[in-house]
Design a protein around this motif. Structure first.
Motif, short mmCIF file in Angstrom:
data_model
loop_
_atom_site.label_atom_id
_atom_site.label_comp_id
_atom_site.label_asym_id
_atom_site.label_seq_id
_atom_site.Cartn_x
_atom_site.Cartn_y
_atom_site.Cartn_z
N PHE A 90 39.04 34.23 -37.86
CA PHE A 90 38.44 35.32 -38.63
C PHE A 90 37.67 34.80 -39.85
O PHE A 90 36.77 35.50 -40.35
N SER A 91 37.97 33.60 -40.31
CA SER A 91 37.16 33.00 -41.38
C SER A 91 35.75 32.73 -40.88
O SER A 91 34.76 32.98 -41.59
N VAL A 92 35.66 32.23 -39.64
CA VAL A 92 34.34 31.99 -39.04
C VAL A 92 33.60 33.31 -38.84
O VAL A 92 32.39 33.41 -39.13
N ILE A 93 34.29 34.33 -38.36
CA ILE A 93 33.67 35.64 -38.13
C ILE A 93 33.13 36.22 -39.44
O ILE A 93 31.99 36.70 -39.50
N ILE A 94 33.94 36.18 -40.47
CA ILE A 94 33.52 36.74 -41.77
C ILE A 94 32.33 35.97 -42.33
O ILE A 94 31.35 36.57 -42.80
N TYR A 95 32.38 34.64 -42.27
CA TYR A 95 31.27 33.83 -42.77
C TYR A 95 29.99 34.12 -41.99
O TYR A 95 28.91 34.30 -42.57
N ALA A 96 30.11 34.16 -40.65
CA ALA A 96 28.93 34.41 -39.82
C ALA A 96 28.34 35.78 -40.10
O ALA A 96 27.11 35.94 -40.19
N ALA A 97 29.20 36.79 -40.27
CA ALA A 97 28.73 38.15 -40.54
C ALA A 97 28.03 38.24 -41.89
O ALA A 97 27.03 38.96 -42.04
N MET A 98 28.54 37.50 -42.86
CA MET A 98 27.97 37.55 -44.21
C MET A 98 26.65 36.80 -44.32
O MET A 98 25.81 37.13 -45.16
N THR A 99 26.46 35.79 -43.47
CA THR A 99 25.26 34.95 -43.57
C THR A 99 24.21 35.25 -42.50
O THR A 99 23.11 34.71 -42.55
N ALA A 100 24.56 36.08 -41.52
CA ALA A 100 23.59 36.44 -40.47
C ALA A 100 22.55 37.41 -41.04
O ALA A 100 22.85 38.19 -41.96
N VAL A 164 47.15 45.63 -34.33
CA VAL A 164 46.23 45.36 -35.44
C VAL A 164 45.37 44.14 -35.12
O VAL A 164 44.13 44.17 -35.26
N VAL A 165 46.02 43.06 -34.67
CA VAL A 165 45.29 41.84 -34.33
C VAL A 165 44.38 42.08 -33.13
O VAL A 165 43.22 41.63 -33.12
N LEU A 166 44.87 42.81 -32.13
CA LEU A 166 44.04 43.11 -30.96
C LEU A 166 42.82 43.93 -31.35
O LEU A 166 41.69 43.64 -30.92
N GLY A 167 43.01 44.95 -32.18
CA GLY A 167 41.88 45.78 -32.61
C GLY A 167 40.85 44.99 -33.38
O GLY A 167 39.64 45.13 -33.17
N ALA A 168 41.33 44.12 -34.28
CA ALA A 168 40.41 43.29 -35.07
C ALA A 168 39.65 42.32 -34.17
O ALA A 168 38.45 42.07 -34.36
N PHE A 169 40.35 41.78 -33.19
CA PHE A 169 39.72 40.84 -32.26
C PHE A 169 38.64 41.53 -31.42
O PHE A 169 37.53 41.02 -31.27
N LEU A 170 38.96 42.72 -30.90
CA LEU A 170 37.98 43.46 -30.11
C LEU A 170 36.76 43.82 -30.94
O LEU A 170 35.62 43.75 -30.46
N PHE A 171 36.98 44.19 -32.19
CA PHE A 171 35.86 44.52 -33.07
C PHE A 171 34.99 43.29 -33.31
O PHE A 171 33.75 43.38 -33.27
N SER A 172 35.61 42.14 -33.51
CA SER A 172 34.84 40.92 -33.74
C SER A 172 34.02 40.56 -32.51
O SER A 172 32.89 40.06 -32.62
N LEU A 173 34.57 40.80 -31.32
CA LEU A 173 33.85 40.50 -30.09
C LEU A 173 32.67 41.44 -29.89
O LEU A 173 31.66 41.07 -29.28
N ALA A 174 32.78 42.67 -30.39
CA ALA A 174 31.72 43.66 -30.21
C ALA A 174 30.54 43.43 -31.15
O ALA A 174 29.46 43.99 -30.92
N GLU A 178 27.86 41.39 -26.59
CA GLU A 178 27.84 40.68 -25.31
C GLU A 178 28.73 41.45 -24.36
O GLU A 178 29.91 41.66 -24.61
N LYS A 179 28.17 41.84 -23.24
CA LYS A 179 28.71 42.92 -22.42
C LYS A 179 30.13 42.69 -21.87
O LYS A 179 30.93 43.61 -21.84
N SER A 180 30.44 41.51 -21.43
CA SER A 180 31.74 41.29 -20.80
C SER A 180 32.74 40.59 -21.72
O SER A 180 33.80 40.17 -21.27
N ARG A 181 32.41 40.47 -22.98
CA ARG A 181 33.24 39.69 -23.90
C ARG A 181 34.64 40.28 -24.06
O ARG A 181 35.61 39.56 -24.30
N ALA A 182 34.79 41.59 -23.91
CA ALA A 182 36.10 42.22 -24.08
C ALA A 182 37.10 41.74 -23.04
O ALA A 182 38.32 41.89 -23.22
N LEU A 183 36.64 41.13 -21.96
CA LEU A 183 37.53 40.61 -20.93
C LEU A 183 38.52 39.61 -21.49
O LEU A 183 39.69 39.58 -21.07
N VAL A 184 38.08 38.79 -22.44
CA VAL A 184 38.95 37.73 -22.94
C VAL A 184 40.13 38.31 -23.72
O VAL A 184 41.17 37.66 -23.85
N ALA A 185 39.98 39.52 -24.24
CA ALA A 185 41.07 40.15 -24.98
C ALA A 185 41.99 40.95 -24.06
O ALA A 185 43.22 40.96 -24.25
#
Length: 412
Positions: A90-100, A164-174, A178-185
């Motif tokens: 989630f550190s990578v996700i937050i950094y990427a979201a802030m700098t994209a 909570v972790v599952l919801g946060a993970f699914l949100f990060s994937l969305a 990318e259409k099939s990314r939710a499969l990994v969760a």
């Protein structure tokens, strides 16, 4: 159908995928369209399937179980392991979201066009340079292996934080749409429910997964874009006839069916065409694997990007990729011997993971077994999760107060 997801049948997932997406279509292709390439794909499919299946049967022998148990295991504490994975990802996700420049999901909801969404997807992490390239590596390993493992473990022990972790993970994937990314969760949870005898929860998980994929696909294709922003005549909204089973249709449903059932097959054909037309029938001999190219001093050749450019012309960011089933990549790299070796390696990794008898880890194995049907084995091993969970299974023992309850004796 759910019986196919039992732990003792998990090794059959790539067999089913390869038959459905490549073997059957190539048989049909022999009677229509590119006959020569269809025959070649059919031969490669049969060779890989036979090699993988009988290699796994060979590894079922008692000798392999003795070998697995003889390898010294490092004890890994579960709480610390999970904490480090969650923080890193989630550190990578937050950094990427802030700098994209912008986030594909948010812009799609505001009515961004297909081309704008596609560009933002690439700019989230794939176009990073310098030290930021490492962020993409951490991100891919995180979403394809370690985060699904953590979430599976949380559900196994019924942690109060699991949703909570599952919801946060699914949100990060969305975020990248990318259409099939939710499969990994969702796929590991589906397997956990099936093997726990919770059929209703399994079907409920499948329904949620289908809904997420449909919604994300609609957003990714400009579901909120007006015709003034993205006219229907824009070629990005239509699929060329040679890649379309439903010529003349523009339904989101038809698009998803075409993308899932036909594009993998026709892309595999294009990889074979690329070998004949661009490579003059020669093999890359490892230079399409970055690590091998570096070790041998060869110039790295990204087959995924080169084939994409061969099909469509490269996109503005230069990151467009056309992935294909692992044994077609093996064929372009090392010819028929590559198909055999890659299939044996896959069988070995699967057997190692199954020998761990860890439910969470085996459930996550399904992600890699699905992924190899659509991408290279080297990618799945080194950055797609399979290599890491195989190392965990072979050299580590994840320890927690629930360790014994997570183990399952599988038939050998």
């Amino acid at each position: 159908m759910l019986r196919l997801l039992k732990f003792q049948n998990i090794y059959l997932l790539p067999v089913i995928g390869l038959v459905a997406f490549y073997l059957v279509p190539s048989i049909l292709g022999v009677f229509s369209g590119v006959r020569e390439m269809a025959l070649q794909l059919l031969a490669l499919s049969v060779l890989s399937l036979v090699t993988y299946y009988f290699s796994y049967i060979f590894f079922l022998g008692p000798w392999f179980t003795r070998f697995y148990r003889s390898v010294p295991k490092i004890r890994v504490g579960w709480p610390l392991f999970a904490f480090l994975i969650i923080i890193s990802y989630f550190s990578v996700i937050i950094y990427a979201a802030m700098t994209a420049p912008n986030i594909a999901l948010f812009e799609a909801l505001r009515g961004a066009s297909v081309s704008e969404v596609a560009g933002l997807r690439e700019e989230f992490l794939r176009t990073r340079v310098g030290w930021e390239k490492s962020l993409l590596y951490v991100y891919v390993i995180g979403f394809s292996a370690f985060m699904p493992l953590v979430i599976s473990q949380l559900f196994m022990v019924r942690s109060k934080w699991r949703f909570v972790v599952l919801g946060a993970f699914l949100f990060s994937l969305a975020l990248t749409l990318e259409k099939s990314r939710a499969l990994v969760a969702m796929m590991p949870l589906l397997i956990i429910f099936v093997n726990s005898g919770k059929a209703k929860k399994a079907y409920f998980t499948m329904a949620w997964l289908a809904l997420i994929i449909v919604v994300v696909s609609a957003l990714a294709r400009g579901g909120f874009a007006s015709e003034e922003v993205e006219p229907q005549s824009n070629p990005l909204l239509t699929v060329p006839d040679e890649y379309n089973l439903f010529v003349g249709e523009n339904s989101q449903v038809y698009y998803i069916i075409n993308r899932v059932l036909y594009i993998p097959y026709v892309t595999a054909i294009d990889w074979l065409r690329y070998r004949e037309i661009v490579l003059d029938g020669e093999n890359t001999l490892g230079r399409s694997i970055s690590a091998v190219a570096w070790l041998t001093g060869q110039e790295y050749l990204s087959l995924e990007r080169e084939v994409f450019a061969f099909e469509w012309g490269q996109n503005e960011t230069g990151t467009g990729s056309a992935n294909t089933v692992f044994y077609v990549d093996a064929y372009l790299t090392f010819d028929y011997i590559g198909v055999i070796i890659y299939s044996i390696i896959l069988a070995f990794c699967v057997r190692v993971c199954v020998c761990s008898e860890n439910k969470a880890l085996i459930s996550c194995l399904a992600i890699s077994l699905f992924t190899v049907c659509f991408t290279t084995l080297s990618g799945v091993l080194f950055s797609g999760g399979l290599g890491f969970i195989s190392i965990l299974a072979l050299f580590c023992r994840i320890v927690s107060v629930e360790t014994e309850s997570q183990k399952v004796r599988l038939s050998t």
